[in-house]
Write a protein that holds these residues in place. Structure first.
Motif, mmCIF file in Angstrom:
data_model
loop_
_atom_site.group_PDB
_atom_site.id
_atom_site.type_symbol
_atom_site.label_atom_id
_atom_site.label_comp_id
_atom_site.label_asym_id
_atom_site.label_seq_id
_atom_site.Cartn_x
_atom_site.Cartn_y
_atom_site.Cartn_z
ATOM 1 N N ASN A 1 -64.480 -45.892 43.832
ATOM 2 C CA ASN A 1 -65.532 -45.715 43.017
ATOM 3 C C ASN A 1 -66.041 -46.998 42.670
ATOM 4 O O ASN A 1 -67.259 -47.183 42.358
ATOM 5 N N GLN B 1 -58.579 -44.285 45.271
ATOM 6 C CA GLN B 1 -59.872 -43.537 45.053
ATOM 7 C C GLN B 1 -60.683 -44.095 44.104
ATOM 8 O O GLN B 1 -61.922 -44.220 43.962
ATOM 9 N N LYS B 2 -59.901 -44.621 43.020
ATOM 10 C CA LYS B 2 -60.430 -45.227 41.832
ATOM 11 C C LYS B 2 -61.094 -46.547 42.214
ATOM 12 O O LYS B 2 -62.214 -46.990 41.822
ATOM 13 N N TYR C 1 -64.357 -48.652 34.326
ATOM 14 C CA TYR C 1 -64.839 -49.339 35.660
ATOM 15 C C TYR C 1 -65.054 -50.915 35.153
ATOM 16 O O TYR C 1 -64.603 -51.856 35.863
ATOM 17 N N HIS D 1 -66.884 -44.215 31.185
ATOM 18 C CA HIS D 1 -66.649 -44.637 32.570
ATOM 19 C C HIS D 1 -67.036 -46.206 32.649
ATOM 20 O O HIS D 1 -66.371 -46.700 33.475
#
Length: 1018
Positions: free
Chosen positions: A165, A161-162, A423, A419
């Motif tokens: 994203n 899921q990461k 990322y 965030h």
């Protein structure tokens, strides 16, 4: 079952590296995998190697997309199928051919269409891919009848899921939009992850025919590739045999030309090299390089052959290089030996103005089907990561600037920035775009599209979709065709001298460019501003510390300035031993016998070979393996551990003690691969000497060429200052005397229009062309009639003084220009049969302040020309000590006034330190050191003049000043804004400084080096 896998080479789409993709597949027990990156084959060769290691059967393919729409997936039945797809993509990238909705007639490629792009008729090699979520639609009769041509389509783009994203962030970056603005069509589906094959079978259990079709398709595919095969052009002539004959003939012709008739030693060396070259099948490589150089010579272009290729006497005899390997004791094995697996390469430099001429010849001579630039993957970097990720989260520009320009420790810790960090860290080392390798050209035997699709960057030369490492892996050797401004400076200077003085300088004559007496004097005092490679503050300081006064010392200096040697302390030790040859002992006789020229210090990469051979008893070829293990690349650093064991074993056999061996290896290891090979240093030193010779004997022509080639280490202002110090008068641009580039008329240098930031290039060239066609401009009115320029352009030319030939003050010219342009219609431009003058008028006397011209110059070209920066200071104080006095003030405190030229940043444990370069009021250069403690209170405040307080340190003839305090001095207000005081000091923002950043640590002090200055017993 996985016929559609993406790696992160599907740029700004996939989230998995090839290694991660293969390892995750191995963990899940998957036995075959198809890599289908979007419109690229960049990763297929790495994929093949990774799969072979992991025990997975690799299959290669490409996902074909157009405007983000998936058209189909092309899967190679065998390797030749990759070539078919490559040629289709190349035609699209390079020739503008359309990517059609349906695939062309492939011979060895299977095609899988997504359901959304299913054609009405399927060819024998075509299938329909069905996703899990599309299975319910198969109840439709029009689809059900195609079951026998359907296969499982389970795309793989991410693994968690990461990572999903992260995929969304990459897509937003690619679309240059906010995350919230992405549509479903912009992104992959949430089901596109690598799931266990068992789960996939369960999902399709009611459609065994689709499962079977998929298995048959995969079974029909293979990816066989021989990585050992050499794929570069196999022969220059018709065959290897005739290549050897031609190379031998050329080598012996060159031997006679280079050495005359007394060349027995050279002849034996040529014979030995030719044998190795032929055995390794590199005759064509030498001949192609010779052919390129021959063309260059025929066109009258100057080149420099450098790098390890200069270790070869054959390349010297062929004219590829100009370094005699016998003179400098250069090892051919450093370039080529029977144990070397990787291909060698020649580094050949041309002027930045001429390189495209050479490239055009190569593409035409060897065929565009066989020639391409190496590609390179441009990765997301620190600043770009924070900017790009922050932008998709909607951060404003001010916050993006803060994230990009500040260290991570100083970032705000709000939820959005967290965030961005999270990322952003995942994106490190992700490829962001493909670009052109700086110099690597590939010339293949078979069409190059057999191995890669090509792309066409704005530069206009096609590039391969893989980088130089992959090219080497698959057997393609690159030819390094480089460009540099230093050669442009030398070329232009020689042409200038012939034009202005009628003197032809044969700059390749080594009698001129090696050990010329006056040039040596300049070297010893570091008077080398503008000279290739030896003009930086660090290099000039090194030359002065060494009192460098001959070619051999310059060759050594060119290597010891390199990070590995300097950082290990070897540079400082070399300086000590050079200045005090009677104050040290060689720590072992082998070092004395083989490294006497460099005082027992391993300065060159060849020195590693010498010590490994004569100290460790290792063969020449194995010694080169040891040397390459120090190459500085990650894979070679690992190799150090392997070769270290062998070295210690060999040394033990030689009877060396453990302590002695450990010290020898420590010195070898300290290089970390950053030193030059000696041939490279010699090539650099030769070019440095050539430029220095021209600077010594033709200083004005030389400095004009430096300016026109846009300098080197420093900004243009510094080179103009150097020209003035060499006796030139400096003139601002003039419409009747200047050209686009700077020109020399007598001792006057007229600056070129190219320095005027606000002047359009097209208008600048038009001014010169019109003057050459129809004569000089007689007045401002005449100029306006002949040149279609607007008021802003005319004002800029007036302010810089380009109409001073009229004898009218600038204020009057400005008024005149406005009056002329108000009454002047565009249709009246150009020379007319009868020119009617504008009605005469009388202007009131308009006075200007003395320094207004200087402020105009700062605004338009960035620095004053009509006066010195010191003249603009509010104070008349010029310092109590000048540069010429510094050697007499060792360990004493001085107060100086100076203009900032450049500063170099160096990180330390206590914070940042800087090295500064300045000129005093007499125009002479000096250097300063600024430690973190003093910078906390007395930091740099941008370009300008400073009052300095510091202690002089004279280190081996070279004085520097360690700064304790400094302050930027106020300059006079801009007189042009006497009635707008809020703008009186704005202009000073234009005064520049050169700032360079580095990640290196400060060089170690003498007590930190620990290099033995005494003999160590066995």
């Amino acid at each position: 079952m996985y016929i559609n896998c993406h790696s992160f080479h599907s740029l700004r789409y996939g989230t998995l590296s090839v290694e991660e993709l293969v390892q995750k597949a191995k963990t899940l027990g998957i036995q075959e995998l198809v890599l289908t990156d979007i419109n690229t084959v960049t990763a297929i060769y790495d994929f093949k190697k990774q799969c072979d290691t992991a025990g997975i059967r690799p299959i290669a393919g490409v996902e074909i997309r157009k405007d983000n729409k998936l058209l189909y997936i092309a899967i190679a039945r065998e390797f030749s199928g990759i070539g078919e797809v490559n040629r289709m993509i190349t035609a699209h990238n390079c020739d503008g051919a359309e990517l059609t909705e349906t695939a062309p007639d492939f011979e060895n490629v299977f095609v899988v269409y997504p359901l959304q792009n299913m054609p009405t008729v399927l060819k024998d090699n075509e299938y329909i891919g069905i996703r899990e979520e599309e299975l319910n639609s198969l109840i439709r009769p029009e689809l059900k009848k195609h079951l026998h041509r359907m296969v499982i389509l389970q795309p793989v783009t991410f693994s968690s899921q990461k990572e999903y994203n992260l995929h969304l962030i990459l897509r937003a970056i690619d679309k240059n939009t906010l995350l919230s603005m992405l549509s479903e069509q912009d992104t992959c589906r949430k089901s596109e992850y690598l799931k266990p094959e068992r789960e996939l079978m369960e999902e399709f259990q009611y459609y065994p025919e689709i499962i079977e079709n998929t298995r048959k398709l995969l079974a029909a595919c293979s990816f066989e590739f021989d990585f050992e095969k050499v794929r570069n052009r196999q022969s220059y002539t018709r065959s290897r045999t005739s290549d050897l004959k031609m190379l031998t003939r050329l080598a012996y012709l060159g031997l006679k030309k280079r050495y005359g008739h007394d060349y027995e030693e050279a002849r034996k060396r040529v014979e030995r090299e030719l044998e190795v070259i032929n055995t390794l099948n590199f005759c064509s490589y030498f001949l192609i390089t010779w052919d390129i150089v021959r063309y260059s010579n025929r066109m009258g272009l100057m080149h420099v052959g450098r790098g390890s290729g200069a270790n070869s006497i054959v390349s010297y005899c062929l004219g590829i290089t100009d370094i005699c390997p016998l003179e400098l004791d250069l090892y051919f094995e450093r370039f080529l030996n029977l144990n070397r697996n990787s291909p060698p390469d020649f580094d050949i430099d041309w002027s930045w103005q001429n390189r495209d001429t050479i490239l055009e010849y190569i593409f035409k001579r060897y065929g565009k089907e066989h020639v391409a630039f190496c590609g390179t993957n441009v990765q997301f970097k620190y600043k770009s990561i924070f900017r790009e990720v922050g932008k998709v989260f909607g951060l404003p520009k001010e916050e993006l600037d803060g994230l990009a320009n500040q260290s991570v420790e100083n970032h705000d810790r709000n939820s959005v920035v967290k965030h961005v960090h999270r990322y952003g860290a995942m994106m490190e080392k992700f490829p962001n775009q493909r670009s052109m390798h700086a110099c690597g050209i590939l010339i293949s035997e078979d069409p190059i599209t057999n191995f890669t699709a090509l792309e066409m960057p704005p530069k206009g030369f096609p590039i391969a979709q893989f980088d130089m490492d992959v090219a080497e892996d698959i057997g393609l050797e690159k030819f390094d065709i480089l460009s540099q401004r230093g050669l442009g400076t030398i070329n232009d200077t020689v042409a200038f001298i012939e034009k202005t003085k009628g003197i032809t300088v044969d700059i390749r004559n080594t009698a001129l460019s090696k050990n010329e007496a006056k040039a040596n004097e300049y070297l010893a005092i570091g008077k080398t501003i503008g000279c290739f490679y030896i003009e930086s503050p660090a290099m000039r300081g090194l030359l002065r510390r060494l009192k460098c006064s001959d070619y051999r010392t310059l060759v050594a200096a060119s290597s010891i300035i390199r990070p590995g040697v300097a950082q290990s302390g070897m540079m400082r030790e070399y300086i000590f031993r050079h200045n005090h040859p009677d104050r040290f002992e060689y720590f072992h006789p082998v070092f004395e016998d083989n490294l006497k020229e460099t005082y027992g210090i391993m300065v060159y990469q060849e020195d590693v070979i010498k010590i490994a051979q004569y100290f460790g008893g290792v063969s020449l070829a194995d010694a080169d393996i040891l040397r390459r293990a120090m190459s500085g690349k990650e894979r070679s650093i690992k190799k150090v551990q392997e070769v270290k064991t062998n070295f210690f074993k060999k040394c033990q056999e030689q009877g060396h003690s453990e302590a002695l061996t450990r010290e020898a290896f420590r010195q070898i290891e300290s290089f970390a691969g950053y030193s030059f090979c000696k041939a490279h240093s010699a090539s650099y030193a030769t070019e440095s000497y050539q430029s220095l010779y021209l600077k010594v004997y033709y200083p004005l022509e030389f400095m004009v060429s430096v300016i026109n080639n846009q300098g080197g280490f420093y900004r243009t202002e510094v080179y103009i200052h150097e020209a003035r110090m060499s006796g030139a008068g400096i003139q601002v641009p003039c419409v009747n005397n200047s050209e686009f580039l700077a020109t020399l008329k007598g001792n006057e240098i007229y600056l070129g229009f190219m320095l005027m930031e606000r002047l359009e290039t097209k208008i600048a060239h038009r001014i010169v062309e019109e003057r050459e066609r129809n004569g000089t401009y007689r007045s401002l009115e005449d100029f306006i009639r002949r040149i279609p320029a607007g008021i802003e352009t005319i004002q800029t030319l007036i302010f810089i003084g380009a109409f001073r030939f009229t004898g009218k003050p600038k204020n009057e010219l400005l008024v005149e220009a406005r009056m002329l342009l108000v009454n002047f219609r565009p249709e009246n431009r150009g020379l007319m049969l009868i020119e009617e003058p504008v009605q005469p008028y009388r202007l009131p006397e308009l006075k200007r302040e003395p320094f207004e011209d200087a402020f105009d110059e700062i605004e338009i070209i960035g620095f004053p020309v009509s006066c010195s920066p010191f003249d603009l200071l509010q104070t008349s104080y010029r310092g109590s000590v000048f540069v010429r006095d510094l050697p007499r003030f060792h360990k004493r405190q001085v107060k100086m006034l100076a203009y900032l030229i450049s500063r170099k940043h160096v990180p330390t444990k206590k914070g940042a330190m800087f090295f500064g370069t300045w000129i005093d009021v007499n125009g002479e250069y000096f250097d300063t050191t600024h430690f973190p403690d003093s910078l906390k209170e007395y930091d740099f405040q941008g370009g300008g003049c400073y009052l300095l307080l510091g202690t002089v340190e004279v280190d081996y003839h070279f004085p520097t000043v360690t700064i304790h305090k400094m302050a930027k001095l106020p300059m006079i207000p801009d007189p042009r804004y006497a009635y707008a005081q809020e703008k009186e000091y704005d202009i000073y923002q234009k005064i520049r400084e050169d700032v360079s950043m580095t990640s290196r640590k400060p060089y170690p002090q003498a007590q930190e080096i620990n290099l033995p200055r005494y003999r160590i017993n066995r």
